[in-house]
Design an enzyme around this catalytic site. Sequence first.
Site, PDB file in Angstrom:
ATOM      1  N   ASN A  44      -1.640  12.778  -5.380  1.00  0.00           N
ATOM      2  CA  ASN A  44      -1.953  11.669  -4.475  1.00  0.00           C
ATOM      3  C   ASN A  44      -3.217  12.003  -3.684  1.00  0.00           C
ATOM      4  OD1 ASN A  44      -0.261  13.630  -3.220  1.00  0.00           O
ATOM      5  ND2 ASN A  44       0.341  12.203  -1.627  1.00  0.00           N
ATOM      6  N   CYS A  55      -1.886   6.953  -5.596  1.00  0.00           N
ATOM      7  CA  CYS A  55      -0.695   7.769  -5.863  1.00  0.00           C
ATOM      8  C   CYS A  55      -0.947   8.752  -7.002  1.00  0.00           C
ATOM      9  CB  CYS A  55       0.481   6.886  -6.254  1.00  0.00           C
ATOM     10  SG  CYS A  55       1.081   5.810  -4.972  1.00  0.00           S
ATOM     11  N   GLU A  57       0.806   9.314  -9.674  1.00  0.00           N
ATOM     12  CA  GLU A  57       1.039   8.772 -11.023  1.00  0.00           C
ATOM     13  C   GLU A  57      -0.217   8.085 -11.554  1.00  0.00           C
ATOM     14  OE1 GLU A  57       2.830   8.479  -8.318  1.00  0.00           O
ATOM     15  OE2 GLU A  57       4.892   7.890  -8.713  1.00  0.00           O
ATOM     16  N   CYS A  87       6.069   4.023  -6.952  1.00  0.00           N
ATOM     17  CA  CYS A  87       5.961   2.779  -6.183  1.00  0.00           C
ATOM     18  C   CYS A  87       5.708   1.606  -7.148  1.00  0.00           C
ATOM     19  CB  CYS A  87       4.832   2.886  -5.159  1.00  0.00           C
ATOM     20  SG  CYS A  87       3.191   2.714  -5.869  1.00  0.00           S
ATOM     21  N   CYS A  90       2.362   1.667  -9.070  1.00  0.00           N
ATOM     22  CA  CYS A  90       2.334   2.643 -10.168  1.00  0.00           C
ATOM     23  C   CYS A  90       3.180   2.166 -11.344  1.00  0.00           C
ATOM     24  CB  CYS A  90       2.796   4.008  -9.684  1.00  0.00           C
ATOM     25  SG  CYS A  90       1.586   4.781  -8.593  1.00  0.00           S
TER      26      CYS A  90
HETATM   27  N1  THU Z   1       2.982   8.504  -3.301  1.00  0.00           N
HETATM   28  C1  THU Z   1       2.742   8.922  -4.578  1.00  0.00           C
HETATM   29  O1  THU Z   1       1.814   9.692  -4.827  1.00  0.00           O
HETATM   30  N2  THU Z   1       3.555   8.486  -5.560  1.00  0.00           N
HETATM   31  C2  THU Z   1       4.639   7.694  -5.361  1.00  0.00           C
HETATM   32  O2  THU Z   1       5.309   7.378  -6.323  1.00  0.00           O
HETATM   33  C3  THU Z   1       4.989   7.229  -4.024  1.00  0.00           C
HETATM   34  C4  THU Z   1       4.019   7.570  -2.956  1.00  0.00           C
HETATM   35  C5  THU Z   1       2.129   9.016  -2.223  1.00  0.00           C
HETATM   36  C6  THU Z   1       1.148   8.045  -1.646  1.00  0.00           C
HETATM   37  C7  THU Z   1       0.912   8.629  -0.269  1.00  0.00           C
HETATM   38  O3  THU Z   1      -0.101   9.611  -0.356  1.00  0.00           O
HETATM   39  C8  THU Z   1       2.210   9.325   0.068  1.00  0.00           C
HETATM   40  O4  THU Z   1       2.927   9.441  -1.141  1.00  0.00           O
HETATM   41  C9  THU Z   1       3.048   8.589   1.093  1.00  0.00           C
HETATM   42  O5  THU Z   1       3.213   7.269   0.753  1.00  0.00           O
END
Ligand code: THU
Length: 132
Positions: A44, A55, A57, A87, A90
Amino acid sequence: MKTKYKELLEEARKARKKAYSPYSKLKVGAAVLTDKGNIYTGVNAENASFGLTNCAERTAIYNALSCGEKKFKAVAVFSDKPGIAPCGACRQVIYEFGSDIDVIFRKNSKNYTVKKISELLPDAFRFGRKKR
Ligand code: THU
């Protein structure tokens, strides 16, 4: 769980250390498995303008695309905080590359969930293309 998926999760677990998450402090790593058996990782990447955050993913998928790969079998996501499932944004990006892709994420501190992206995103938006 398949050995290859265990390996994929392990790559996501290792990748998370490189996360750029000074705001949420949540380190997330992801790993994509291609049809050729190659693995690409992503983390992320946050921004002071929060909405620009990418994110793990999506970073992993865009990393694979940048290396010329677009046939994906599975995407694994790992964060120290269990229960992090991809999320909605993604899910839509994963679905773009096939409804049959397996998504692996931590259910709790001990167990993992493996679900098809079509199950995580039913009735997904498609742009005039046949279901893949
Ligand atoms: N985040 C991800 O990298 N992947 C997910 O599936 C959910 C959320 C990250 C985005 C942000 O940097 C942190 O988690 C908090 O939302």
